[in-house]
Design a protein around this motif. Sequence first.
Motif, PDB file in Angstrom:
ATOM      1  N   GLU A 225       1.203   7.924   8.195  1.00 60.95           N
ATOM      2  CA  GLU A 225       2.517   7.785   8.818  1.00 60.95           C
ATOM      3  C   GLU A 225       3.017   6.351   8.715  1.00 60.95           C
ATOM      4  OE1 GLU A 225      -0.653   6.878  10.679  1.00 60.95           O
ATOM      5  OE2 GLU A 225      -0.264   8.934  11.345  1.00 60.95           O
ATOM      6  N   ASP A 226       2.098   5.376   8.714  1.00 59.54           N
ATOM      7  CA  ASP A 226       2.516   3.983   8.554  1.00 59.54           C
ATOM      8  C   ASP A 226       2.882   3.669   7.103  1.00 59.54           C
ATOM      9  OD1 ASP A 226      -0.155   4.318   7.840  1.00 59.54           O
ATOM     10  OD2 ASP A 226      -0.852   2.451   8.748  1.00 59.54           O
ATOM     11  N   TYR A 227       2.197   4.287   6.145  1.00 60.29           N
ATOM     12  CA  TYR A 227       2.584   4.137   4.739  1.00 60.29           C
ATOM     13  C   TYR A 227       4.018   4.629   4.538  1.00 60.29           C
ATOM     14  CZ  TYR A 227      -2.227   3.258   3.050  1.00 60.29           C
ATOM     15  OH  TYR A 227      -3.469   2.710   2.793  1.00 60.29           O
ATOM     16  N   ASP A 228       4.293   5.808   5.055  1.00 56.89           N
ATOM     17  CA  ASP A 228       5.619   6.419   4.942  1.00 56.89           C
ATOM     18  C   ASP A 228       6.686   5.535   5.590  1.00 56.89           C
ATOM     19  OD1 ASP A 228       6.990   9.552   4.881  1.00 56.89           O
ATOM     20  OD2 ASP A 228       7.841   8.114   6.285  1.00 56.89           O
ATOM     21  N   LEU A 229       6.434   5.094   6.801  1.00 56.85           N
ATOM     22  CA  LEU A 229       7.420   4.294   7.525  1.00 56.85           C
ATOM     23  C   LEU A 229       7.640   2.945   6.853  1.00 56.85           C
ATOM     24  CD1 LEU A 229       9.286   4.266   9.985  1.00 56.85           C
ATOM     25  CD2 LEU A 229       7.392   3.310  11.324  1.00 56.85           C
ATOM     26  N   SER A 230       6.573   2.342   6.347  1.00 52.14           N
ATOM     27  CA  SER A 230       6.708   1.061   5.640  1.00 52.14           C
ATOM     28  C   SER A 230       7.638   1.194   4.441  1.00 52.14           C
ATOM     29  CB  SER A 230       5.342   0.573   5.158  1.00 52.14           C
ATOM     30  OG  SER A 230       4.457   0.300   6.215  1.00 52.14           O
ATOM     31  N   LEU A 231       7.392   2.187   3.612  1.00 56.28           N
ATOM     32  CA  LEU A 231       8.196   2.345   2.398  1.00 56.28           C
ATOM     33  C   LEU A 231       9.650   2.620   2.737  1.00 56.28           C
ATOM     34  CD1 LEU A 231       5.755   4.423   0.149  1.00 56.28           C
ATOM     35  CD2 LEU A 231       6.337   2.007  -0.065  1.00 56.28           C
ATOM     36  N   ARG A 232       9.905   3.393   3.773  1.00 62.39           N
ATOM     37  CA  ARG A 232      11.288   3.685   4.150  1.00 62.39           C
ATOM     38  C   ARG A 232      11.987   2.468   4.743  1.00 62.39           C
ATOM     39  NH1 ARG A 232      12.000   7.249   8.120  1.00 62.39           N
ATOM     40  NH2 ARG A 232       9.818   7.480   8.786  1.00 62.39           N
ATOM     41  N   THR A 233      11.227   1.583   5.383  1.00 62.52           N
ATOM     42  CA  THR A 233      11.826   0.394   5.995  1.00 62.52           C
ATOM     43  C   THR A 233      12.503  -0.488   4.951  1.00 62.52           C
ATOM     44  OG1 THR A 233      10.216   0.390   7.805  1.00 62.52           O
ATOM     45  CG2 THR A 233      11.367  -1.679   7.376  1.00 62.52           C
ATOM     46  N   HIS A 234      11.944  -0.561   3.752  1.00 58.20           N
ATOM     47  CA  HIS A 234      12.510  -1.414   2.705  1.00 58.20           C
ATOM     48  C   HIS A 234      13.942  -1.009   2.341  1.00 58.20           C
ATOM     49  CE1 HIS A 234       8.791  -3.609   1.824  1.00 58.20           C
ATOM     50  NE2 HIS A 234       8.152  -2.454   1.951  1.00 58.20           N
ATOM     51  N   GLU A 235      14.339   0.215   2.668  1.00 61.01           N
ATOM     52  CA  GLU A 235      15.700   0.660   2.372  1.00 61.01           C
ATOM     53  C   GLU A 235      16.725  -0.015   3.281  1.00 61.01           C
ATOM     54  OE1 GLU A 235      15.874   4.898   2.637  1.00 61.01           O
ATOM     55  OE2 GLU A 235      13.997   5.190   1.539  1.00 61.01           O
ATOM     56  N   PHE A 236      16.281  -0.537   4.430  1.00 55.54           N
ATOM     57  CA  PHE A 236      17.216  -1.054   5.435  1.00 55.54           C
ATOM     58  C   PHE A 236      17.037  -2.543   5.745  1.00 55.54           C
ATOM     59  CE2 PHE A 236      16.724   3.480   6.340  1.00 55.54           C
ATOM     60  CZ  PHE A 236      18.044   3.889   6.382  1.00 55.54           C
ATOM     61  N   ALA A 237      15.846  -3.074   5.522  1.00 50.74           N
ATOM     62  CA  ALA A 237      15.592  -4.463   5.934  1.00 50.74           C
ATOM     63  C   ALA A 237      14.370  -4.991   5.187  1.00 50.74           C
ATOM     64  CB  ALA A 237      15.351  -4.524   7.448  1.00 50.74           C
ATOM     65  N   ARG A 238      14.134  -6.285   5.327  1.00 47.67           N
ATOM     66  CA  ARG A 238      12.977  -6.896   4.709  1.00 47.67           C
ATOM     67  C   ARG A 238      11.758  -6.769   5.619  1.00 47.67           C
ATOM     68  NH1 ARG A 238      13.861 -12.114   1.072  1.00 47.67           N
ATOM     69  NH2 ARG A 238      12.097 -11.060   0.072  1.00 47.67           N
ATOM     70  N   VAL A 239      10.617  -6.646   4.981  1.00 51.68           N
ATOM     71  CA  VAL A 239       9.321  -6.584   5.650  1.00 51.68           C
ATOM     72  C   VAL A 239       8.594  -7.884   5.348  1.00 51.68           C
ATOM     73  CG1 VAL A 239       7.150  -5.307   5.842  1.00 51.68           C
ATOM     74  CG2 VAL A 239       9.293  -4.080   5.362  1.00 51.68           C
ATOM     75  N   VAL A 240       7.888  -8.433   6.326  1.00 54.00           N
ATOM     76  CA  VAL A 240       7.237  -9.715   6.096  1.00 54.00           C
ATOM     77  C   VAL A 240       5.847  -9.748   6.724  1.00 54.00           C
ATOM     78  CG1 VAL A 240       8.218 -10.819   8.165  1.00 54.00           C
ATOM     79  CG2 VAL A 240       7.550 -12.236   6.205  1.00 54.00           C
ATOM     80  N   TYR A 241       4.910 -10.347   5.982  1.00 52.19           N
ATOM     81  CA  TYR A 241       3.602 -10.696   6.516  1.00 52.19           C
ATOM     82  C   TYR A 241       3.704 -12.122   7.039  1.00 52.19           C
ATOM     83  CZ  TYR A 241      -1.242 -12.443   6.370  1.00 52.19           C
ATOM     84  OH  TYR A 241      -2.445 -13.034   6.671  1.00 52.19           O
ATOM     85  N   ALA A 242       3.525 -12.279   8.352  1.00 48.09           N
ATOM     86  CA  ALA A 242       3.675 -13.579   9.008  1.00 48.09           C
ATOM     87  C   ALA A 242       2.332 -13.987   9.609  1.00 48.09           C
ATOM     88  CB  ALA A 242       4.746 -13.513  10.097  1.00 48.09           C
ATOM     89  N   PRO A 243       1.541 -14.830   8.930  1.00 49.83           N
ATOM     90  CA  PRO A 243       0.174 -15.114   9.371  1.00 49.83           C
ATOM     91  C   PRO A 243       0.079 -15.956  10.641  1.00 49.83           C
ATOM     92  CG  PRO A 243       0.722 -16.439   7.449  1.00 49.83           C
ATOM     93  CD  PRO A 243       1.854 -15.470   7.633  1.00 49.83           C
ATOM     94  N   THR A 244       1.191 -16.558  11.086  1.00 47.99           N
ATOM     95  CA  THR A 244       1.137 -17.274  12.364  1.00 47.99           C
ATOM     96  C   THR A 244       1.088 -16.301  13.540  1.00 47.99           C
ATOM     97  OG1 THR A 244       3.557 -17.426  12.433  1.00 47.99           O
ATOM     98  CG2 THR A 244       2.356 -19.282  11.467  1.00 47.99           C
ATOM     99  N   VAL A 245       1.459 -15.050  13.299  1.00 51.22           N
ATOM    100  CA  VAL A 245       1.331 -13.987  14.307  1.00 51.22           C
ATOM    101  C   VAL A 245      -0.037 -13.360  14.099  1.00 51.22           C
ATOM    102  CG1 VAL A 245       2.321 -11.857  15.202  1.00 51.22           C
ATOM    103  CG2 VAL A 245       3.819 -13.599  14.195  1.00 51.22           C
ATOM    104  N   ARG A 246      -0.903 -13.429  15.112  1.00 50.18           N
ATOM    105  CA  ARG A 246      -2.303 -13.079  14.901  1.00 50.18           C
ATOM    106  C   ARG A 246      -2.768 -12.021  15.892  1.00 50.18           C
ATOM    107  NH1 ARG A 246      -4.612 -17.337  11.788  1.00 50.18           N
ATOM    108  NH2 ARG A 246      -6.717 -16.905  12.535  1.00 50.18           N
ATOM    109  N   VAL A 247      -3.582 -11.080  15.380  1.00 51.81           N
ATOM    110  CA  VAL A 247      -4.194 -10.056  16.223  1.00 51.81           C
ATOM    111  C   VAL A 247      -5.617  -9.821  15.737  1.00 51.81           C
ATOM    112  CG1 VAL A 247      -1.961  -8.939  16.640  1.00 51.81           C
ATOM    113  CG2 VAL A 247      -3.474  -8.041  14.849  1.00 51.81           C
ATOM    114  N   LEU A 248      -6.396  -9.166  16.598  1.00 53.24           N
ATOM    115  CA  LEU A 248      -7.767  -8.758  16.282  1.00 53.24           C
ATOM    116  C   LEU A 248      -7.825  -7.240  16.300  1.00 53.24           C
ATOM    117  CD1 LEU A 248     -10.866  -9.322  15.989  1.00 53.24           C
ATOM    118  CD2 LEU A 248     -10.953  -9.367  18.491  1.00 53.24           C
TER     119      LEU A 248
END
Length: 281
Positions: A225-248
Amino acid sequence: MISFDEPRSETGGLSVSLVVFRPDETLLNCTLASLAAACSELRKSRPNITIEAFIVDNGGIPDLSQMIGVLAELGVVCEIISGHGNVGYGQGHNLAIRRIGGQYHLVLNPDIDVAKDALAKALDFFDAHPHVGLITPRIGDEDGHLQYLCRRYPTLLDLFVRGFLPSSVRRFFARRLARYEMQDVINERDIVWDPPIVSGCFMLFRTSVLKKLAGFDPRYFLYFEDYDLSLRTHEFARVVYAPTVRVLHHGGGAARKGSAHIRMFAASAFKFFNRFGWKWL
C-alpha cells in the motif's frame, strides 16, 4: 476508492495516525512516548499548532490510558477509532484520514521511535520547500545503522531475493539489491529528491496532497500500500528523502512473520504489478 467524508477546512495543524493490530505493547508505548517528546519539541517553535493523534484499533489494542494522558497533557487531542474490525493497514489509516483537517498528516507505524526534533525539522522543511508533498526520513535500525527503505521500481526477482532468500544466498545479489534500495544515493547527509517509492512506516504528507490521493488504496490489505501511494504521490507533488528528519524502526520482513504474511505479501504484490506494470528480472 474509499469515499471520504467532507473534509474540514485546512488549518496549520498536524495530525498523526497509527494503525494497531495485536501490537507489541512495549514498542507501542515507546512509539507514543517518542511522539509525545517530538510534539513537545515542536511546540517550542510552533506554540499555537494544533496536534491530533488517531489510534486506529484493528484488534487487540492494549490499555493506552497512561500514554494518552501524557499526550493530552501536551495539548495533543487523542482519539481511538475502534469497532470496525481488522480492515487492513491502509484502510485503517483511511479511517483517520477521513477526519483530519490540518495542514500536515503523519502516517506512523507502531514500531517507530521518532527523534525528538524530527517533527520540528520536517515542518521547517515543508515551509522552505512548498512544492514538497511527502517527506520520508532517515530510518535507522536498533543498532543505529541506516535502513535503505527508499526504493526504485521493483522487479519480481528483487522482491523474492530481498524478502525470502537467506542472507548467505542474498550476498550473490548484493549489487542488484543495492540498486533497488538506492544505496548509491541514500546516505546520512544528502537530500534525495523524488525517490520513486518510500516506506509506509513514516510518511509525512501535506494534507492537501493526501486528500487529492484519497489516502491509501483499500484493495491492499497489507503490504505494497505504501508502494502504491508513493507512486501516485508523484502525480501531485514532489517526494523527498530528508536525512535531518530521523526515526528508529523496529520492523521485520514478511518471510520472518509466517506463512499468512507470505500469502498476504504475494496477493498484494500481484495487485501492485497488475496496476503499475510487471517487471520480472
